[in-house]
Design a protein around this motif. Structure first.
Motif, PDB file in Angstrom:
ATOM      1  N   LEU A  80      -7.353 -14.469   3.144  1.00 15.59           N
ATOM      2  CA  LEU A  80      -7.258 -13.648   4.350  1.00 15.59           C
ATOM      3  C   LEU A  80      -8.408 -13.935   5.312  1.00 15.59           C
ATOM      4  O   LEU A  80      -8.207 -14.082   6.523  1.00 15.59           O
ATOM      5  N   SER A 119      -8.133 -17.378   6.944  1.00 20.65           N
ATOM      6  CA  SER A 119      -7.103 -17.451   7.981  1.00 20.65           C
ATOM      7  C   SER A 119      -7.588 -16.853   9.290  1.00 20.65           C
ATOM      8  O   SER A 119      -7.177 -17.288  10.371  1.00 20.65           O
ATOM      9  N   ARG A 120      -8.473 -15.852   9.203  1.00 20.64           N
ATOM     10  CA  ARG A 120      -8.981 -15.202  10.423  1.00 20.64           C
ATOM     11  C   ARG A 120     -10.242 -15.870  10.953  1.00 20.64           C
ATOM     12  O   ARG A 120     -10.452 -15.912  12.165  1.00 20.64           O
ATOM     13  N   PHE A 121     -11.071 -16.376  10.033  1.00 20.01           N
ATOM     14  CA  PHE A 121     -12.366 -16.956  10.424  1.00 20.01           C
ATOM     15  C   PHE A 121     -12.536 -18.305   9.724  1.00 20.01           C
ATOM     16  O   PHE A 121     -13.325 -18.441   8.789  1.00 20.01           O
ATOM     17  N   GLY A 129     -15.954 -11.016  12.374  1.00 23.09           N
ATOM     18  CA  GLY A 129     -15.725 -11.106  13.806  1.00 23.09           C
ATOM     19  C   GLY A 129     -16.750 -10.339  14.620  1.00 23.09           C
ATOM     20  O   GLY A 129     -16.992 -10.664  15.789  1.00 23.09           O
ATOM     21  N   ASP A 181     -11.702  -7.808   6.037  1.00 19.87           N
ATOM     22  CA  ASP A 181     -11.470  -7.092   7.289  1.00 19.87           C
ATOM     23  C   ASP A 181     -12.062  -7.886   8.441  1.00 19.87           C
ATOM     24  O   ASP A 181     -12.257  -9.097   8.342  1.00 19.87           O
ATOM     25  N   GLY A 182     -12.384  -7.215   9.530  1.00 23.64           N
ATOM     26  CA  GLY A 182     -12.867  -7.917  10.718  1.00 23.64           C
ATOM     27  C   GLY A 182     -14.365  -7.992  10.845  1.00 23.64           C
ATOM     28  O   GLY A 182     -14.874  -8.298  11.937  1.00 23.64           O
TER      29      GLY A 182
END
Length: 332
Positions: free
Chosen positions: A48, A51-53, A31, A27-28
């Motif tokens: 996942l 790809s985001r972090f 972030g 999840d986030g």
């Protein structure tokens, strides 16, 4: 956002410095905690998060080589894996804080008792059906050697014993589960060629197929880094060759396969999750060559036959025994 992450963020002031999060939800959370890094052993979660972090989540079975002043463990389902994570992280945190977060249904209250061996433990929060605990590491334990924690057992087979090596966290750790045992009795007349052991766990199916069908090219695939490491150890213990892959489901598998074998998983942690097996069945046609065969074992309450028929156009139930069924189908 995962409820465990939400509980952490209720105490966000505790996690502002360099932090390592073991087993984070995809999840986030990273972030919200800019100095945090993740340590994942689930290939799907890792993809996942990466790809985001990018560069902030590290995949594998060992504590990543990043600097951290505190660590959080998202409680895994396996008690043996939880023990390994606690010891491995506590060994790096003398005089510092280690946190444990988990769902009540996942056994967080029982697991928290293990913290007392490391120092003074206290519950910080209880919300979202989860709890957050903290322990100050008074005396750091020695760093564990993962292979020393392996369970090794022997399967008595007609062609001779097979040595199985199982690491903490692997499905059916230290023993042969009933579903796989049943499938092992029905590996006769497999097509030779390219064989996939999907959801390989400790590598039992792949190792036995390679020994019985030495001319076949065997690939073992699992989403879990501890399972991948276990399968490599099992192959090595028996002097067998195979390709062991880490990946999130059938999309990571080779194509033009002659055989797909599986005792497919349907849990993620303590939660039921059919996505991996439904994706396997739906995409089996894309990975099997014409005439290629899929053979799998499943609990009788899992209605896989219609899904297999929809994908491959046919499905035979070979046997039903002790709450399990073996399904067989060919790509036509």
């Amino acid at each position: 956002m995962d409820p465990r992450s939400e509980v952490l963020l209720r105490q966000a002031e505790l996690f502002r410095g360099p932090l390592l999060i073991a087993g984070p939800a995809p999840d986030g959370l990273l972030g919200q905690l800019p100095e945090a890094h993740g340590w994942s052993w689930h290939a799907g979660d890792q993809a996942l998060l990466d790809s985001r972090f990018p560069g902030r989540c590290h995949y594998g079975t060992e504590v990543p080589e990043v600097a951290f002043d505190a660590a959080v463990i998202f409680l895994p389902k396996s008690r043996e894996l939880a023990n390994y994570l606690l010891t491995a992280l506590a060994s790096r945190l003398a005089g510092k804080a280690l946190f444990l977060v988990g769902e009540k249904r996942g056994g967080i209250e029982g697991a928290a008792k293990q913290l007392k061996a490391l120092g003074h433990a206290r519950k910080l929060d209880s919300a979202r059906h989860c709890q957050l605990w903290q322990v100050s590491i008074e005396q750091a334990p020695p760093a564990p050697v993962l292979t020393d924690l392996a369970q090794r057992f022997e399967l008595a087979l007609e062609e001779g014993p097979l040595q199985v090596v199982s690491l903490p966290g692997v499905f059916s750790h230290g023993r042969l589960d009933r579903g796989t045992a049943l499938l092992l009795q029905h590996l006769d007349q497999l097509p030779t060629g390219k064989v996939l052991d999907f959801g390989c766990g400790a590598g039992v199916l792949g190792a036995i197929v390679k020994r019985r069908y030495p001319q076949s090219e065997v690939t073992l695939l699992d989403v879990d880094a501890f399972a991948v490491a276990s399968s490599r150890l099992t192959l090595a213990a028996n002097g067998l060759q195979g390709v062991v892959l880490s990946g999130d489901g059938i999309d990571a598998a080779p194509v033009e396969l002659d055989v797909i074998l599986s005792n497919p998983p349907f849990h993620t942690g303590v939660h039921t999750d059919y996505r991996a097996v439904e994706n396997l069945l739906a995409k089996s046609r894309e990975h099997l060559r014409n005439g290629g065969e899929m053979r799998l074992v499943a609990n009788t309450f899992l209605r896989y036959k219609p899904l297999i028929e929809a994908a491959l156009g046919n499905c035979e139930m070979r046997v039903e025994d002790q709450g399990f069924r073996i399904y067989q189908a060919r790509r036509q």
